[in-house]
Motif scaffolding. Structure first.
Motif, PDB file in Angstrom:
ATOM      1  N   ILE A  52      34.649  18.912 -27.829  1.00 60.45           N
ATOM      2  CA  ILE A  52      33.770  17.976 -26.715  1.00 60.45           C
ATOM      3  C   ILE A  52      32.339  17.418 -27.569  1.00 60.45           C
ATOM      4  O   ILE A  52      31.723  18.208 -28.062  1.00 60.45           O
ATOM      5  N   VAL A  53      32.420  15.979 -27.894  1.00 59.28           N
ATOM      6  CA  VAL A  53      31.144  15.716 -28.519  1.00 59.28           C
ATOM      7  C   VAL A  53      30.432  14.829 -27.724  1.00 59.28           C
ATOM      8  O   VAL A  53      31.129  13.710 -27.466  1.00 59.28           O
ATOM      9  N   GLN A  54      29.385  15.070 -27.265  1.00 58.85           N
ATOM     10  CA  GLN A  54      28.445  14.025 -26.615  1.00 58.85           C
ATOM     11  C   GLN A  54      27.096  13.582 -27.071  1.00 58.85           C
ATOM     12  O   GLN A  54      26.924  12.612 -27.481  1.00 58.85           O
ATOM     13  N   THR A  55      26.449  14.628 -27.552  1.00 63.85           N
ATOM     14  CA  THR A  55      25.312  14.486 -28.388  1.00 63.85           C
ATOM     15  C   THR A  55      25.461  15.159 -29.745  1.00 63.85           C
ATOM     16  O   THR A  55      25.498  16.399 -29.881  1.00 63.85           O
ATOM     17  N   ILE A  56      25.344  14.304 -30.859  1.00 60.79           N
ATOM     18  CA  ILE A  56      25.098  15.183 -32.131  1.00 60.79           C
ATOM     19  C   ILE A  56      23.586  15.526 -32.409  1.00 60.79           C
ATOM     20  O   ILE A  56      22.786  14.490 -32.349  1.00 60.79           O
ATOM     21  N   THR A  57      23.342  16.875 -32.625  1.00 60.42           N
ATOM     22  CA  THR A  57      21.915  17.225 -32.876  1.00 60.42           C
ATOM     23  C   THR A  57      22.102  17.716 -34.376  1.00 60.42           C
ATOM     24  O   THR A  57      22.416  18.745 -34.556  1.00 60.42           O
ATOM     25  N   LEU A  58      20.871  17.177 -34.956  1.00 59.62           N
ATOM     26  CA  LEU A  58      20.492  17.473 -36.313  1.00 59.62           C
ATOM     27  C   LEU A  58      19.304  18.151 -36.355  1.00 59.62           C
ATOM     28  O   LEU A  58      18.317  17.423 -35.933  1.00 59.62           O
ATOM     29  N   LYS A  59      19.204  19.246 -36.881  1.00 60.24           N
ATOM     30  CA  LYS A  59      17.999  19.929 -37.052  1.00 60.24           C
ATOM     31  C   LYS A  59      17.538  20.111 -38.498  1.00 60.24           C
ATOM     32  O   LYS A  59      18.263  20.852 -39.016  1.00 60.24           O
ATOM     33  N   PHE A  60      16.541  19.590 -38.998  1.00 63.71           N
ATOM     34  CA  PHE A  60      16.205  19.531 -40.247  1.00 63.71           C
ATOM     35  C   PHE A  60      15.077  20.799 -40.387  1.00 63.71           C
ATOM     36  O   PHE A  60      14.423  21.162 -39.432  1.00 63.71           O
ATOM     37  N   ASN A  61      14.862  21.131 -41.503  1.00 69.27           N
ATOM     38  CA  ASN A  61      13.915  22.165 -41.905  1.00 69.27           C
ATOM     39  C   ASN A  61      12.457  21.483 -42.015  1.00 69.27           C
ATOM     40  O   ASN A  61      11.713  22.332 -42.348  1.00 69.27           O
ATOM     41  N   GLN A  62      12.476  20.245 -41.756  1.00 73.55           N
ATOM     42  CA  GLN A  62      10.962  19.803 -41.966  1.00 73.55           C
ATOM     43  C   GLN A  62      10.864  18.765 -40.789  1.00 73.55           C
ATOM     44  O   GLN A  62      11.689  18.046 -40.584  1.00 73.55           O
ATOM     45  N   ALA A  63       9.623  18.556 -40.418  1.00 76.36           N
ATOM     46  CA  ALA A  63       9.362  17.430 -39.513  1.00 76.36           C
ATOM     47  C   ALA A  63       9.466  16.254 -39.915  1.00 76.36           C
ATOM     48  O   ALA A  63       9.015  15.965 -41.196  1.00 76.36           O
ATOM     49  N   LEU A  64      10.320  15.264 -39.264  1.00 73.94           N
ATOM     50  CA  LEU A  64      10.681  14.032 -39.851  1.00 73.94           C
ATOM     51  C   LEU A  64       9.644  12.964 -39.593  1.00 73.94           C
ATOM     52  O   LEU A  64       8.743  12.936 -38.500  1.00 73.94           O
ATOM     53  N   ASP A  65       9.553  11.933 -40.272  1.00 80.10           N
ATOM     54  CA  ASP A  65       8.507  10.701 -40.274  1.00 80.10           C
ATOM     55  C   ASP A  65       9.442   9.769 -39.521  1.00 80.10           C
ATOM     56  O   ASP A  65      10.118   9.134 -39.927  1.00 80.10           O
ATOM     57  N   PRO A  66       8.865   9.435 -38.167  1.00 83.31           N
ATOM     58  CA  PRO A  66       9.556   8.292 -37.386  1.00 83.31           C
ATOM     59  C   PRO A  66       9.613   7.023 -38.113  1.00 83.31           C
ATOM     60  O   PRO A  66      10.570   6.429 -37.793  1.00 83.31           O
ATOM     61  N   ALA A  67       8.483   6.752 -39.014  1.00 83.15           N
ATOM     62  CA  ALA A  67       8.731   5.369 -39.487  1.00 83.15           C
ATOM     63  C   ALA A  67       9.906   5.278 -40.555  1.00 83.15           C
ATOM     64  O   ALA A  67      10.099   4.140 -40.860  1.00 83.15           O
ATOM     65  N   THR A  68      10.296   6.206 -40.736  1.00 85.00           N
ATOM     66  CA  THR A  68      11.636   6.266 -41.914  1.00 85.00           C
ATOM     67  C   THR A  68      13.068   6.350 -40.940  1.00 85.00           C
ATOM     68  O   THR A  68      13.946   6.282 -41.523  1.00 85.00           O
ATOM     69  N   VAL A 120      26.720   9.083 -41.637  1.00 80.01           N
ATOM     70  CA  VAL A 120      25.839   8.868 -42.812  1.00 80.01           C
ATOM     71  C   VAL A 120      24.230   9.090 -42.647  1.00 80.01           C
ATOM     72  O   VAL A 120      23.775   8.395 -41.739  1.00 80.01           O
ATOM     73  N   ILE A 121      23.663   9.918 -43.313  1.00 77.12           N
ATOM     74  CA  ILE A 121      22.180   9.893 -43.146  1.00 77.12           C
ATOM     75  C   ILE A 121      21.827   9.327 -44.463  1.00 77.12           C
ATOM     76  O   ILE A 121      21.817  10.064 -45.567  1.00 77.12           O
ATOM     77  N   LYS A 122      21.095   8.195 -44.467  1.00 73.19           N
ATOM     78  CA  LYS A 122      20.701   7.400 -45.466  1.00 73.19           C
ATOM     79  C   LYS A 122      19.398   7.775 -46.386  1.00 73.19           C
ATOM     80  O   LYS A 122      18.668   8.763 -45.743  1.00 73.19           O
ATOM     81  N   ASP A 123      19.171   7.751 -47.523  1.00 72.32           N
ATOM     82  CA  ASP A 123      17.972   8.147 -48.387  1.00 72.32           C
ATOM     83  C   ASP A 123      16.679   8.028 -47.957  1.00 72.32           C
ATOM     84  O   ASP A 123      16.007   8.303 -48.624  1.00 72.32           O
ATOM     85  N   THR A 124      16.791   6.877 -47.078  1.00 69.96           N
ATOM     86  CA  THR A 124      15.474   6.179 -46.567  1.00 69.96           C
ATOM     87  C   THR A 124      14.822   7.247 -45.658  1.00 69.96           C
ATOM     88  O   THR A 124      13.587   7.257 -45.211  1.00 69.96           O
ATOM     89  N   LEU A 125      15.602   8.295 -45.022  1.00 68.18           N
ATOM     90  CA  LEU A 125      15.073   9.255 -44.136  1.00 68.18           C
ATOM     91  C   LEU A 125      14.255  10.053 -45.011  1.00 68.18           C
ATOM     92  O   LEU A 125      14.480  10.540 -46.030  1.00 68.18           O
ATOM     93  N   GLY A 126      12.960  10.515 -44.326  1.00 64.63           N
ATOM     94  CA  GLY A 126      12.006  11.245 -44.835  1.00 64.63           C
ATOM     95  C   GLY A 126      11.142  12.101 -44.054  1.00 64.63           C
ATOM     96  O   GLY A 126      11.167  11.972 -42.670  1.00 64.63           O
ATOM     97  N   SER A 127      10.604  13.250 -44.496  1.00 61.88           N
ATOM     98  CA  SER A 127       9.755  14.055 -43.735  1.00 61.88           C
ATOM     99  C   SER A 127       8.365  13.628 -43.879  1.00 61.88           C
ATOM    100  O   SER A 127       8.088  12.768 -44.481  1.00 61.88           O
ATOM    101  N   LYS A 128       7.481  14.368 -42.961  1.00 68.16           N
ATOM    102  CA  LYS A 128       6.108  13.843 -42.940  1.00 68.16           C
ATOM    103  C   LYS A 128       5.433  14.220 -44.168  1.00 68.16           C
ATOM    104  O   LYS A 128       4.405  13.667 -44.594  1.00 68.16           O
ATOM    105  N   THR A 129       5.788  15.146 -44.841  1.00 65.98           N
ATOM    106  CA  THR A 129       5.284  15.907 -45.971  1.00 65.98           C
ATOM    107  C   THR A 129       5.809  15.653 -47.433  1.00 65.98           C
ATOM    108  O   THR A 129       5.163  15.767 -48.409  1.00 65.98           O
ATOM    109  N   LYS A 130       7.010  15.306 -47.390  1.00 64.40           N
ATOM    110  CA  LYS A 130       7.770  15.263 -48.720  1.00 64.40           C
ATOM    111  C   LYS A 130       8.498  13.981 -49.043  1.00 64.40           C
ATOM    112  O   LYS A 130       9.045  13.843 -50.069  1.00 64.40           O
ATOM    113  N   GLY A 131       8.167  12.999 -48.115  1.00 65.02           N
ATOM    114  CA  GLY A 131       8.781  11.805 -48.293  1.00 65.02           C
ATOM    115  C   GLY A 131      10.239  11.738 -48.102  1.00 65.02           C
ATOM    116  O   GLY A 131      10.643  12.493 -47.399  1.00 65.02           O
TER     117      GLY A 131
END
Length: 555
Positions: A52-68, A120-131
């Motif tokens: 069963i897939v309802q919500t895909i949850t991706l947890k990164f090791n860095q806080a993400l930049d919402p602007a990206t 697909v997670i595109k290369d434009t996604l960035g973290s708050k600290t490392k771009g």
């Protein structure tokens, strides 16, 4: 083709390059990892199945930049041609945890069943600290198809599903038959199959009517037909339930021979189950059934590759004076095993002679291995009767005499050291010829066939050896025989994923393994890219439970 819930994005850049989504900026990317709540893989050829897939949850090791985040996540469904069709999705960063992304379909409901997806997670996604990531990531996953007898609305009441069940072992006498307590459950199961709007085929994978599990002193009637009619009469409700499915005409019912019903003829089956389809080879007691939209599924019992259980048209014809005699030695040790069960596993005074193997003579060494197998079986399954007592009644397949257990067990002459036997004389020397007669494509060495006959995994691996390694068109193989239900991913000669399943058994005592099991194959829906294979157990309360993780093929 690994599947995992944990990925290092930079570690996957080589695989992603092979998929055509690698960008040169990966070389400068800061390492970022992500953990998913669903199974994904880096290859469409091996899409892991998620129930069963309802919500895909991706947890990164860095806080993400919402602007990206805008347009950084893309979801695609893979169609029947392997094309990625973009799906609208809802993506947001968790309000309480900036390292987490949540992905839903547009309706924010459960993802469609029986589909393959590309994330697909595109290369434009960035973290708050490392771009930005600097590297696209692509993951594949599949959604399972629910099975229930009432019908699955996503299948639109179209009959596509194939049920395979085997090893029912319907007995002639409930005082010793292996199927007694599960009779009612089997009738209920068959009634539910009959009424299911999604089931297209029911395949009986062998060992339906049991002519082997009989005590040594059991007196066979004058004809095989009379015996099988008695078995049918002793299991009338089950026979009627099968015939109800056949007579309804909406589900194709196919019978494949097993070793315990080796002598059950086509005419016997027609008489007891009028209108049933039969999948038989030219030789009595063998058969395989090919089905599926692309003839990609093969179903057989699995005894064909077993030294002790595959038909033996060579060994005893001088004894039976019967040119069609085919009973293998497994018949006789099953009769002995049944007696052990009936006698309550008694203490035995029988002594096994010590044998000296002749390793310089291949035939004699294989005869020694054959003896050791008999010794192992009878040590585990002792009987009260002496080994020299003429207690094995026959009147079957041309055999008319009463035999002693020592007529089955190899004996070694003291003076010459030669190992020989009364029944199945020189059986170790005719294995190559027997394989040719029985149509075994990849020959199994005699010593291996003898010593591994009782190893369940040895039967399983024959799906790989005899099918997947030879014929890329066969993607799913289902056996029974071992009573060990399972679903196992394999790979074929073109390095594509294949699936082997064992349908298990319905006898009362599964010997530590589940009983009342069955396999369900769901071919791809219209415009879908995957076919799924699942294993279920039928419970006494008439519900089902999934027994193992489902598997999917990219077709």
């Amino acid at each position: 083709m690994k599947s995992s819930k944990y990925f290092s994005l930079t570690c996957l850049k080589i695989a992603n390059k092979l998929l055509g989504v690698y960008t040169s900026r990966c070389d400068d990317a800061q390492e970022m990892t992500v953990e998913s709540n669903i199974l994904m893989s880096d290859s469409l050829e091996n899409p892991p199945v998620n129930d069963i897939v309802q919500t895909i949850t991706l947890k990164f090791n860095q806080a993400l930049d919402p602007a990206t985040l805008a347009d950084a996540i893309e979801l695609y469904r893979i169609d029947q041609h392997g094309n990625a069709v973009k799906e609208a999705c809802c993506v947001k960063i968790d309000r309480m945890d900036a390292t987490v992304i949540q992905i839903n379909n547009q309706e924010i409901t459960r993802f469609a069943q029986g589909e393959a997806y590309q994330l697909v997670i595109k290369d434009t996604l960035g973290s708050k600290t490392k771009g930005a990531l600097g590297c696209d990531y692509v993951g594949y996953f599949a959604t399972n198809v629910d099975f229930n007898f009432a019908g699955n609305s996503e299948l639109n009441n179209e009959r596509t599903q194939i049920i395979i069940a085997s090893d029912f072992h319907l007995g002639v006498d409930d005082s010793f038959a292996e199927l007694q307590k599960n009779k009612k459950a089997l009738v209920a199961f068959l009634n539910q199959v009959k009424n299911s709007p999604d089931v297209k085929e029911l395949v009986i994978g062998g060992d339906l009517l049991d002519e082997w599990f009989l005590p040594m002193d059991y007196q066979m009637p004058d004809s095989e037909a009379a015996f099988f009619d008695q078995v049918a009469a002793n299991n009338q409700a089950i026979v009627e339930a099968f015939n109800a499915i056949i007579n309804a005409g909406e589900i194709k019912v196919t019978y494949v021979p097993g070793n315990h019903d080796l002598l059950l003829t086509a005419d016997d089956v027609k008489r007891i189950f009028p209108g049933i389809n039969q999948a038989r080879d030219d030789l009595q007691g063998l058969g395989s059934y090919v089905t599926g939209p692309n003839s990609e599924i093969v179903i057989e019992h699995g005894h064909k590759y077993n030294f002790f259980c595959t038909p033996d048209p060579l060994s005893n014809r001088n004894i039976t004076n019967n040119n069609t005699s085919i009973l293998p030695p497994g018949y006789f040790f099953t009769r002995i095993a049944t007696t052990c069960v009936v006698e309550g596993h008694p203490q035995s005074n029988n002594v096994f002679a010590e044998m000296i193997p002749n390793k310089d003579d291949e035939s004699q060494f294989n005869a020694y291995l054959y003896y050791q197998t008999w010794k192992a079986i009878l040590s585990t399954l002792p009987v009260k009767e002496g080994f020299d007592d003429k207690v094995l009644k026959t009147n079957i397949d041309g055999f008319t005499e009463n035999y002693a257990i020592n007529d089955c067990i190899p004996q070694q002459e003291k003076e010459t050291g030669i190992i020989d036997m009364t029944l199945y004389q020189h059986i170790q020397d005719t294995w190559e010829e027997r394989q040719a007669i029985n149509g075994i494509a990849v020959k199994i060495p005699t010593s291996e066939a003898i010593t591994k006959a009782a190893v369940d995994e040895f039967t399983d691996i024959q799906a790989q050896t005899q099918y997947f390694d030879l014929d890329p068109s066969k993607r799913i193989v289902v056996f029974g025989h071992t009573h060990v239900a399972d679903v196992i991913p394999m790979t074929n000669c073109e390095n594509k994923k294949t699936i082997y399943a064992n349908s298990g058994t319905w006898i009362d005592n599964g010997q530590g393994y589940p009983t009342r099991t069955f396999v369900v194959i769901t071919p791809a829906k219209a415009d879908s890219a995957i076919e799924t294979v699942n294993l279920y157990q039928y419970l006494p309360d008439q519900t089902i439970v999934q027994w193992t993780e489902g598997q999917a093929l990219h077709i």
